[in-house]
Design a protein around this motif. Structure first.
Motif, PDB file in Angstrom:
ATOM      1  N   ALA A  32      -8.732   3.914  -7.415  1.00 28.86           N
ATOM      2  CA  ALA A  32      -7.303   3.546  -6.736  1.00 28.86           C
ATOM      3  C   ALA A  32      -7.402   3.866  -5.304  1.00 28.86           C
ATOM      4  CB  ALA A  32      -6.047   4.361  -7.372  1.00 28.86           C
ATOM      5  N   LEU A  33      -7.059   2.711  -4.650  1.00 28.20           N
ATOM      6  CA  LEU A  33      -7.242   2.802  -3.122  1.00 28.20           C
ATOM      7  C   LEU A  33      -5.459   3.284  -2.697  1.00 28.20           C
ATOM      8  CD1 LEU A  33      -9.503   0.067  -2.125  1.00 28.20           C
ATOM      9  CD2 LEU A  33     -10.009   2.076  -2.911  1.00 28.20           C
ATOM     10  N   ALA A  34      -5.364   4.325  -2.312  1.00 29.34           N
ATOM     11  CA  ALA A  34      -3.917   4.720  -2.179  1.00 29.34           C
ATOM     12  C   ALA A  34      -3.589   4.975  -0.678  1.00 29.34           C
ATOM     13  CB  ALA A  34      -3.590   6.205  -2.475  1.00 29.34           C
ATOM     14  N   GLN A  35      -3.261   3.562  -0.054  1.00 29.84           N
ATOM     15  CA  GLN A  35      -2.936   3.361   1.285  1.00 29.84           C
ATOM     16  C   GLN A  35      -1.282   3.931   1.557  1.00 29.84           C
ATOM     17  OE1 GLN A  35      -3.781  -0.779   2.295  1.00 29.84           O
ATOM     18  NE2 GLN A  35      -1.580  -1.283   2.449  1.00 29.84           N
ATOM     19  N   VAL A  36      -1.248   4.962   2.280  1.00 32.07           N
ATOM     20  CA  VAL A  36       0.060   5.794   2.263  1.00 32.07           C
ATOM     21  C   VAL A  36       0.499   5.765   3.657  1.00 32.07           C
ATOM     22  CG1 VAL A  36      -0.185   6.980   0.053  1.00 32.07           C
ATOM     23  CG2 VAL A  36      -0.991   7.861   2.091  1.00 32.07           C
TER      24      VAL A  36
ATOM     25  N   ALA B 147     -11.261  -6.446  -4.286  1.00 36.51           N
ATOM     26  CA  ALA B 147      -9.707  -6.172  -4.415  1.00 36.51           C
ATOM     27  C   ALA B 147      -9.359  -5.840  -2.945  1.00 36.51           C
ATOM     28  CB  ALA B 147      -9.360  -5.006  -5.094  1.00 36.51           C
ATOM     29  N   ARG B 148      -8.052  -6.185  -2.611  1.00 37.08           N
ATOM     30  CA  ARG B 148      -7.635  -6.062  -1.490  1.00 37.08           C
ATOM     31  C   ARG B 148      -6.189  -5.772  -1.211  1.00 37.08           C
ATOM     32  NH1 ARG B 148      -8.495 -10.836   0.025  1.00 37.08           N
ATOM     33  NH2 ARG B 148     -10.431 -10.626   1.242  1.00 37.08           N
ATOM     34  N   ALA B 149      -5.856  -4.756  -0.511  1.00 36.65           N
ATOM     35  CA  ALA B 149      -4.230  -4.045  -0.641  1.00 36.65           C
ATOM     36  C   ALA B 149      -3.606  -5.035   0.260  1.00 36.65           C
ATOM     37  CB  ALA B 149      -4.523  -2.769  -0.164  1.00 36.65           C
ATOM     38  N   PRO B 150      -2.190  -5.166   0.272  1.00 36.03           N
ATOM     39  CA  PRO B 150      -1.534  -5.959   1.246  1.00 36.03           C
ATOM     40  C   PRO B 150      -1.540  -5.123   2.485  1.00 36.03           C
ATOM     41  CG  PRO B 150      -0.053  -4.908  -0.191  1.00 36.03           C
ATOM     42  CD  PRO B 150      -1.397  -4.591  -0.817  1.00 36.03           C
ATOM     43  N   LEU B 151      -1.092  -6.027   3.658  1.00 35.52           N
ATOM     44  CA  LEU B 151      -0.922  -5.505   5.048  1.00 35.52           C
ATOM     45  C   LEU B 151       0.368  -4.787   5.138  1.00 35.52           C
ATOM     46  CD1 LEU B 151      -2.545  -8.252   7.115  1.00 35.52           C
ATOM     47  CD2 LEU B 151      -3.577  -6.202   6.283  1.00 35.52           C
ATOM     48  N   PHE B 152       0.762  -3.869   6.060  1.00 38.11           N
ATOM     49  CA  PHE B 152       1.869  -3.555   6.488  1.00 38.11           C
ATOM     50  C   PHE B 152       2.939  -2.735   5.243  1.00 38.11           C
ATOM     51  CE2 PHE B 152       0.868  -7.078   9.229  1.00 38.11           C
ATOM     52  CZ  PHE B 152       0.291  -6.374  10.378  1.00 38.11           C
TER      53      PHE B 152
ATOM     54  N   LEU C 123      -3.670   0.635  -4.921  1.00 35.98           N
ATOM     55  CA  LEU C 123      -4.494  -0.685  -5.473  1.00 35.98           C
ATOM     56  C   LEU C 123      -5.673  -0.113  -6.376  1.00 35.98           C
ATOM     57  CD1 LEU C 123      -5.177  -3.569  -4.980  1.00 35.98           C
ATOM     58  CD2 LEU C 123      -6.966  -3.026  -3.368  1.00 35.98           C
ATOM     59  N   VAL C 124      -5.351  -0.449  -7.677  1.00 36.82           N
ATOM     60  CA  VAL C 124      -6.050  -0.021  -8.958  1.00 36.82           C
ATOM     61  C   VAL C 124      -7.164  -1.133  -8.956  1.00 36.82           C
ATOM     62  CG1 VAL C 124      -6.188   1.042 -11.210  1.00 36.82           C
ATOM     63  CG2 VAL C 124      -4.074   1.370  -9.810  1.00 36.82           C
ATOM     64  N   CYS C 125      -8.212  -0.822  -9.073  1.00 40.57           N
ATOM     65  CA  CYS C 125      -9.601  -1.517  -9.229  1.00 40.57           C
ATOM     66  C   CYS C 125     -10.800  -0.987  -9.946  1.00 40.57           C
ATOM     67  CB  CYS C 125      -9.739  -2.266  -7.828  1.00 40.57           C
ATOM     68  SG  CYS C 125      -9.832  -1.222  -6.488  1.00 40.57           S
ATOM     69  N   ASP C 126     -11.481  -2.218 -10.407  1.00 43.92           N
ATOM     70  CA  ASP C 126     -12.857  -1.512 -10.983  1.00 43.92           C
ATOM     71  C   ASP C 126     -13.996  -2.036 -10.356  1.00 43.92           C
ATOM     72  OD1 ASP C 126     -11.488  -0.778 -13.372  1.00 43.92           O
ATOM     73  OD2 ASP C 126     -11.110  -2.877 -13.976  1.00 43.92           O
TER      74      ASP C 126
ATOM     75  N   PRO D  75      -7.606  -6.917 -10.124  1.00 47.34           N
ATOM     76  CA  PRO D  75      -6.959  -5.748  -9.500  1.00 47.34           C
ATOM     77  C   PRO D  75      -5.381  -5.525  -9.855  1.00 47.34           C
ATOM     78  CG  PRO D  75      -7.340  -6.896  -7.564  1.00 47.34           C
ATOM     79  CD  PRO D  75      -7.998  -7.650  -9.171  1.00 47.34           C
ATOM     80  N   LEU D  76      -4.873  -4.277  -9.671  1.00 48.02           N
ATOM     81  CA  LEU D  76      -3.380  -4.135  -9.947  1.00 48.02           C
ATOM     82  C   LEU D  76      -2.732  -3.487  -8.646  1.00 48.02           C
ATOM     83  CD1 LEU D  76      -1.058  -4.224 -11.914  1.00 48.02           C
ATOM     84  CD2 LEU D  76      -1.784  -2.068 -12.680  1.00 48.02           C
ATOM     85  N   ALA D  77      -1.737  -4.038  -7.931  1.00 47.70           N
ATOM     86  CA  ALA D  77      -1.198  -3.519  -6.866  1.00 47.70           C
ATOM     87  C   ALA D  77      -0.043  -3.121  -7.018  1.00 47.70           C
ATOM     88  CB  ALA D  77      -1.055  -4.573  -5.584  1.00 47.70           C
ATOM     89  N   LEU D  78       0.267  -1.763  -6.956  1.00 45.22           N
ATOM     90  CA  LEU D  78       1.191  -0.792  -7.299  1.00 45.22           C
ATOM     91  C   LEU D  78       2.102  -0.297  -6.265  1.00 45.22           C
ATOM     92  CD1 LEU D  78      -0.112   0.793 -10.567  1.00 45.22           C
ATOM     93  CD2 LEU D  78       1.210  -1.189 -10.420  1.00 45.22           C
ATOM     94  N   GLY D  79       3.273  -0.017  -6.186  1.00 48.55           N
ATOM     95  CA  GLY D  79       4.026   0.599  -5.175  1.00 48.55           C
ATOM     96  C   GLY D  79       3.852   2.174  -5.669  1.00 48.55           C
ATOM     97  N   LEU D  80       4.373   3.045  -4.637  1.00 50.32           N
ATOM     98  CA  LEU D  80       4.564   4.710  -5.134  1.00 50.32           C
ATOM     99  C   LEU D  80       5.379   4.943  -6.049  1.00 50.32           C
ATOM    100  CD1 LEU D  80       2.677   4.732  -2.505  1.00 50.32           C
ATOM    101  CD2 LEU D  80       4.128   6.748  -1.975  1.00 50.32           C
ATOM    102  N   ASP D  81       6.116   4.021  -6.308  1.00 48.95           N
ATOM    103  CA  ASP D  81       6.862   4.088  -7.915  1.00 48.95           C
ATOM    104  C   ASP D  81       6.404   3.743  -9.003  1.00 48.95           C
ATOM    105  OD1 ASP D  81       7.085   1.559  -7.441  1.00 48.95           O
ATOM    106  OD2 ASP D  81       9.283   1.586  -7.157  1.00 48.95           O
ATOM    107  N   GLY D  82       5.369   3.196  -8.975  1.00 48.21           N
ATOM    108  CA  GLY D  82       4.554   2.612 -10.132  1.00 48.21           C
ATOM    109  C   GLY D  82       4.833   1.373 -10.395  1.00 48.21           C
ATOM    110  N   ARG D  83       5.632   0.625  -9.821  1.00 47.35           N
ATOM    111  CA  ARG D  83       6.111  -0.658 -10.145  1.00 47.35           C
ATOM    112  C   ARG D  83       4.992  -1.643  -9.400  1.00 47.35           C
ATOM    113  NH1 ARG D  83      12.508  -0.706  -8.887  1.00 47.35           N
ATOM    114  NH2 ARG D  83      12.972   0.949 -10.500  1.00 47.35           N
ATOM    115  N   PRO D  84       4.853  -2.841 -10.157  1.00 49.09           N
ATOM    116  CA  PRO D  84       3.832  -3.687  -9.539  1.00 49.09           C
ATOM    117  C   PRO D  84       4.567  -4.420  -8.094  1.00 49.09           C
ATOM    118  CG  PRO D  84       4.210  -4.207 -11.758  1.00 49.09           C
ATOM    119  CD  PRO D  84       5.099  -3.321 -11.436  1.00 49.09           C
TER     120      PRO D  84
END
Length: 569
Positions: free
Chosen positions: A8-12, A249-254, A259-262, A268-277
């Motif tokens: 998971a790539l966690a851009q916070v 896999a590429r996470a969104p900007l801004f 970003l969960v990926c293999d 890939p699956l892009a999720l918010g910090l609340d777990g929602r897509p």
């Protein structure tokens, strides 16, 4: 349960010095990643303390609190059970020589820090001054594969990945830490970054990372910070690249994302910090660059206001394009209900300016006041002439009007606790076409790195994003004017903005000499005049509000020129 090879790539979005808040973001993102089956979650550079901490790193208590925060994150807990973390932090080992701190990344697994990678390459260009704060690593660090990942890691920090000897025509450093990691057996290069946004930088990063993965024959997990900290904007855009350079896999900007990926590919699956897509990205707009700048500025205003403890903003509305764009940014960033627009007409203000300011406020839904400055302007003139002094010269009279307006906005700010957003653009700030303690008064220069010609495009992008008219059409089409004397136009004092902005682009951002700028097709006398204006206005810029950086070279900490000097054109 973790799936083999899933990361998971966690851009916070971290806040400098907010150890509790930053740790909470790590815990939230790690839980989301663990629930999605990731064996490893990677966080940005200096996540524990926020980036850039600057001289806070000189405070022993700051470093101690960072150490304690990392220890707390490493303790066994339900939220981290079964997942490893890579987290950026400032490491201050006992006995380290001055400055005594490394910019480091900790690999946390099974309730402890199992490896620490230190940043090798310390940038000292533009906004960076890292040799002031950090020691360079003497070697690169590899670490055994975390459980469920299957490949050993190479730990690197930001600049370490920006020196591929084959990608850059003139590399800045003799050493390539990524090559060292791959030679040492790294099966996955992990790069934790806090790479500031600038127009055109996202595609450059992708080309550079793709080339690095391909050249070194190793996959790369690149995680970039997102959010605004003071003048610097961070766009995220984290990505996973295969060993052949393909972007898996590429996470969104801004925006924050997990970003969960293999490593072997797959959706890939892009999720918010609340777990929602997260919603899929919209189709590219007609003017993608202008829309991107708009998104960057909205994020920057939102974070600056929030992280500085404000909730509301006040904007002086002149009926012109600069204040209109600033109000659009503020309304989107903070909510229209949290923005006050103030029109301050004078004896020279046109009827259309007053109408356009009011219409803009209605379109945005922001609160609106009109406060005429004529009584205050007249009182100033009368007081200054009371002892028989001659009338003020034309320029001084214009500046009195601007300073009356600045006083009104600051009074409202003091009374309501709202932050004043200044409305000057980069073209004006460059040549000093602005008034100290007048239109320069305020806490943040939202569009101070946006040239006038780009202001029009970004304002069009604001209308397009809204899907309706926010900025009135007449605001785009009427000639720019400060309206500080009868019949005044900007072009009475300045070259046409397309000419001015090209000269400034060449001089400020590209650092071209006078002769090269003239060779672009400009009149030499005009070029000399513009360059003199830039040099002579340094004292104003030194007193200006922080400028949100969207270009490769913004006015502020990344451009350091002396005020008292004799270099002239």
């Amino acid at each position: 349960m973790a799936r083999s090879g899933r990361i998971a790539l966690a851009q916070v979005n971290t806040t400098v010095g907010d150890f509790a808040g930053n740790a909470a973001r790590v815990r939230a993102a790690a839980e989301v990643a663990r629930e999605a089956g990731a064996a490893l979650a990677v966080f940005p550079e200096l996540t524990v303390c926020g980036y850039p901490p600057r001289d806070l790193l000189d405070l022993p208590d700051f470093l101690e609190r960072a150490r304690q925060a990392l220890e707390e994150l490493a303790r066994p807990a339900a939220w981290s059970k079964g997942i490893a973390l890579v987290v950026g932090f400032p490491e201050a080992p006992d006995g380290a020589p001055p400055p005594g701190v490394y910019n480091a990344a900790a690999l946390i697994s099974d309730g402890r820090v199992v490896a620490v990678g230190r940043k090798s390459l310390l940038p000292t260009y533009d906004v960076f001054d890292e040799t002031r704060y950090f020691l360079p690593a003497g070697a690169s660090t590899t670490a055994a594969a975390p459980e469920g990942l299957g490949v050993p890691l190479g730990l690197s920090v930001c600049e370490d990945i920006w020196n591929d000897q084959r990608f850059w025509e003139r590399p800045r450093y003799a050493r390539d830490p990524i090559a060292d990691l791959v030679r040492a057996g790294a099966g996955l290069v992990v790069n934790v970054s806090a790479s500031p946004y600038a127009m055109g930088k996202a595609p450059l990063r992708e080309r550079m990372l793709s080339a690095s993965a391909r050249d070194h024959g190793a996959p790369i997990a690149y995680v970039n910070q997102v959010g605004g900290n003071d003048a610097l904007l961070f766009d995220g855009g984290s990505m996973l690249l295969a060993r052949d350079g393909a972007v898996l896999a590429r996470a969104p900007l801004f925006e924050e994302a997990v970003l969960v990926c293999d490593l072997e590919g797959g959706a890939p699956l892009a999720l918010g910090l609340d777990g929602r897509p997260l919603p899929p990205p919209p189709p590219p707009p007609a003017d993608a660059q202008a829309d991107e700048v708009l998104r960057a500025l909205v994020m920057g205003v939102r974070d600056y206001v929030r992280k500085c403890g404000f909730r509301q903003a006040v904007v002086g509305l002149s009926g012109g394009i600069d204040s209109a764009l600033t109000a659009c940014i503020a309304a989107e960033a903070l909510g229209a209900e949290n923005v006050l627009g103030v029109a301050m007409p004078s004896r020279y203000s046109s009827g259309h300016s007053r109408e356009d300011a009011a219409e803009l406020a209605r379109n945005l839904g922001v609160r609106f006041r009109e406060i005429g400055i004529e009584p205050m302007h007249a009182a100033f003139l009368a007081a200054l002439a009371a002892d028989g002094a001659p009338p003020l010269c034309d320029l001084a009279d214009q500046n009195v009007q601007a300073r009356v307006r600045g006083q009104i906005l600051m009074a409202i700010s003091n009374d309501t606790g709202a932050l004043v957003l200044t409305t000057g653009n980069k073209s004006e700030i460059a040549v000093g076409y602005c008034t100290l303690y007048g239109d320069m008064a305020g806490g943040l220069a939202a569009i101070g790195d946006v040239p006038k010609t780009l202001v029009y495009r970004v304002a069009r992008a604001a209308n397009a994003r809204a899907g309706r008219t926010l900025v009135p059409e007449r605001t785009f089409t009427k000639p720019p004017s400060a309206e500080l004397k009868p019949g005044q136009l900007d072009q009475d004092s300045l070259p046409p903005y397309d000419v001015l902005d090209d000269i400034l682009q060449a001089y400020v951002e590209e650092r071209r000499p006078l002769e090269a700028i003239v060779a672009r097709g400009h009149d030499e006398a005009i070029v000399r005049r513009v360059l003199r204006m830039v040099v002579q206005s340094e004292y104003k810029r030194r007193q200006a509000a922080p400028v949100l950086k969207v270009s490769e070279k913004a006015f502020g900490e990344g451009r350091r020129f002396p005020i008292a000097q004799g270099y002239r054109y």
